[in-house]
Design a protein around this motif. Structure first.
Motif, PDB file in Angstrom:
ATOM      1  N   LEU A  89      28.261  65.039 -15.844  1.00 36.28           N
ATOM      2  CA  LEU A  89      28.674  65.544 -15.154  1.00 36.28           C
ATOM      3  C   LEU A  89      29.443  66.901 -15.358  1.00 36.28           C
ATOM      4  O   LEU A  89      31.059  66.388 -15.042  1.00 36.28           O
ATOM      5  CB  LEU A  89      28.070  65.220 -14.063  1.00 36.28           C
ATOM      6  N   GLU A 118      40.752  67.472 -11.417  1.00 36.53           N
ATOM      7  CA  GLU A 118      40.658  68.301 -12.126  1.00 36.53           C
ATOM      8  C   GLU A 118      39.746  68.394 -13.349  1.00 36.53           C
ATOM      9  O   GLU A 118      39.301  69.290 -13.483  1.00 36.53           O
ATOM     10  CB  GLU A 118      42.237  68.694 -12.139  1.00 36.53           C
ATOM     11  N   ILE A 134      24.866  71.739 -12.583  1.00 37.92           N
ATOM     12  CA  ILE A 134      24.212  71.238 -11.504  1.00 37.92           C
ATOM     13  C   ILE A 134      23.935  72.486 -11.138  1.00 37.92           C
ATOM     14  O   ILE A 134      22.861  73.337 -10.093  1.00 37.92           O
ATOM     15  CB  ILE A 134      23.911  70.644 -10.066  1.00 37.92           C
ATOM     16  N   PHE A 137      28.566  77.027 -10.073  1.00 40.02           N
ATOM     17  CA  PHE A 137      29.338  76.370  -9.127  1.00 40.02           C
ATOM     18  C   PHE A 137      29.935  74.979  -9.416  1.00 40.02           C
ATOM     19  O   PHE A 137      29.316  74.069 -10.297  1.00 40.02           O
ATOM     20  CB  PHE A 137      28.743  76.294  -7.567  1.00 40.02           C
ATOM     21  N   VAL A 139      31.527  71.559  -7.526  1.00 36.86           N
ATOM     22  CA  VAL A 139      32.111  70.530  -7.013  1.00 36.86           C
ATOM     23  C   VAL A 139      32.806  69.920  -7.369  1.00 36.86           C
ATOM     24  O   VAL A 139      33.511  70.094  -8.070  1.00 36.86           O
ATOM     25  CB  VAL A 139      31.000  69.875  -6.439  1.00 36.86           C
TER      26      VAL A 139
HETATM   27  C1  LIG Z   1      36.866  69.824  -9.859  1.00 39.25           C
HETATM   28  S1  LIG Z   1      35.859  69.676 -10.547  1.00 39.25           S
HETATM   29  C2  LIG Z   1      36.276  70.113 -12.538  1.00 39.25           C
HETATM   30  C3  LIG Z   1      36.067  71.074 -12.711  1.00 39.25           C
HETATM   31  C4  LIG Z   1      36.830  71.786 -14.391  1.00 39.25           C
HETATM   32  N1  LIG Z   1      38.301  71.637 -13.794  1.00 39.25           N
HETATM   33  C5  LIG Z   1      36.155  73.059 -14.309  1.00 39.25           C
HETATM   34  O1  LIG Z   1      36.975  74.133 -14.294  1.00 39.25           O
HETATM   35  O2  LIG Z   1      35.779  73.508 -14.941  1.00 39.25           O
HETATM   36  C6  LIG Z   1      35.672  67.601 -11.132  1.00 39.25           C
HETATM   37  C7  LIG Z   1      34.107  67.360 -11.458  1.00 39.25           C
HETATM   38  O3  LIG Z   1      33.038  67.428 -10.812  1.00 39.25           O
HETATM   39  C8  LIG Z   1      32.149  67.080 -11.468  1.00 39.25           C
HETATM   40  N2  LIG Z   1      31.262  68.699 -11.058  1.00 39.25           N
HETATM   41  C9  LIG Z   1      31.613  68.998 -10.800  1.00 39.25           C
HETATM   42  N3  LIG Z   1      31.005  71.321 -10.712  1.00 39.25           N
HETATM   43  C10 LIG Z   1      29.724  70.281 -11.130  1.00 39.25           C
HETATM   44  C11 LIG Z   1      28.799  70.875 -11.434  1.00 39.25           C
HETATM   45  N4  LIG Z   1      27.878  72.168 -11.451  1.00 39.25           N
HETATM   46  N5  LIG Z   1      27.664  70.074 -12.461  1.00 39.25           N
HETATM   47  C12 LIG Z   1      28.159  68.763 -12.682  1.00 39.25           C
HETATM   48  N6  LIG Z   1      29.248  68.361 -12.568  1.00 39.25           N
HETATM   49  C13 LIG Z   1      30.167  68.805 -12.223  1.00 39.25           C
HETATM   50  C14 LIG Z   1      32.432  66.944 -13.081  1.00 39.25           C
HETATM   51  O4  LIG Z   1      32.609  65.803 -13.226  1.00 39.25           O
HETATM   52  C15 LIG Z   1      34.124  67.958 -13.068  1.00 39.25           C
HETATM   53  O5  LIG Z   1      34.494  67.430 -14.000  1.00 39.25           O
END
Ligand SMILES: C[S@@+](CC[C@H](N)C(=O)[O-])C[C@H]1O[C@@H](n2cnc3c(N)ncnc32)[C@H](O)[C@@H]1O
Length: 232
Positions: A89, A118, A134, A137, A139
């Motif tokens: 994901l 992160e 997904i 944006f 999450v």
């Molecule tokens: C806080 S997010 C990290 C975002 C990353 N630093 C970036 O800027 O792309 C932590 C994790 O949440 C999941 N995640 C966050 N947004 C997602 C999305 N739109 N679709 C799928 N997984 C997501 C992923 O596994 C990601 O590595």
């Protein structure tokens, strides 16, 4: 079908997976959902799963060696590539949609890898078959995306819903062109009149041929209005 979810927060899944259709699919033995805690593969006494990013920066990065060990544990080496998929994901991934849910639903095992914090060490991408987002944006973790994907896939498995139930849904209704999918037509139930709004006469006519025709027209009309991109 088996869905294996690798996560640092397995308890997050207990609510969504113990209600409604997903619960029944598991009870009927149509879907087996396994949750594996990545922490169990952490390094040393403290089961470390993450570390600071090289080059500096805010937040922690999940370690490639830990994730590799977890994946080795859940991968079924007897399954051909066409029957098993490891999916990360990831906001960078291909956007999830019904056609992807449909293709996942034909697998023997789907492994969903949820990152958190992160994010993950870039080298994790070499350990997976696909990366899925997904939407545009961010999450907090991959857990909610994994729940969404599991739900969309499980309801497509044979025997989970009544026969034909998914055939007349948004993104499954076929348009005139090859591979064209439409949104669902408007649906109504009782009362027939509500604050001056009437159920369309055609739906009360009992003429199923005409009702089907009306529904197909409405599907096309709504798709043109709300999702013209689906018609291109
Ligand atoms: C806080 S997010 C990290 C975002 C990353 N630093 C970036 O800027 O792309 C932590 C994790 O949440 C999941 N995640 C966050 N947004 C997602 C999305 N739109 N679709 C799928 N997984 C997501 C992923 O596994 C990601 O590595």
């Amino acid at each position: 079908m088996k869905i294996t979810i690798l996560t640092l927060f397995p308890q997050m899944f207990s609510g969504p997976f113990s209600e409604s259709i997903i619960k029944r699919a598991q009870e009927k033995g149509l879907a087996e959902i396994n949750l594996l805690n990545i922490r169990d593969f952490g390094i040393g006494q403290h089961h470390v799963v993450d570390d600071k990013p090289y080059g500096g920066g805010i937040g922690m990065i999940m370690k490639v060696d830990v994730i590799d060990s977890a994946l080795q544990k859940v991968k079924d080496t007897t399954l051909p590539k066409t029957q098993q998929k490891i999916v990360l994901l990831d906001p960078r991934g291909k956007q999830f949609q019904q056609s992807i849910a449909r293709s996942f639903s034909t697998l023997n095992q789907l492994i969903l890898l949820c990152a958190h914090y992160e994010g993950i060490d870039e080298r994790v991408r070499n350990l997976v078959d696909e990366t899925i987002s997904i939407g545009d944006f961010v999450v907090t973790g991959g857990e909610i995306p994994a729940m969404l994907i599991t739900d969309a896939v499980v309801r497509l498995l044979t025997g989970v819903l009544k026969d034909g139930a998914t055939q007349h849904e948004s993104f499954n209704i076929k348009g005139d062109q090859d591979n064209q999918v439409l949104l669902e037509y408007p649906q109504y139930t009782t009362p027939q009149q509500y604050h001056g709004q009437k159920v369309p006469d055609i739906l009360l006519s009992g003429n199923h041929k005409e009702i089907d025709k009306w529904r197909q027209e409405k599907s096309l009309e709504l798709t043109k209005l709300h999702r013209p991109d689906l018609l291109q």
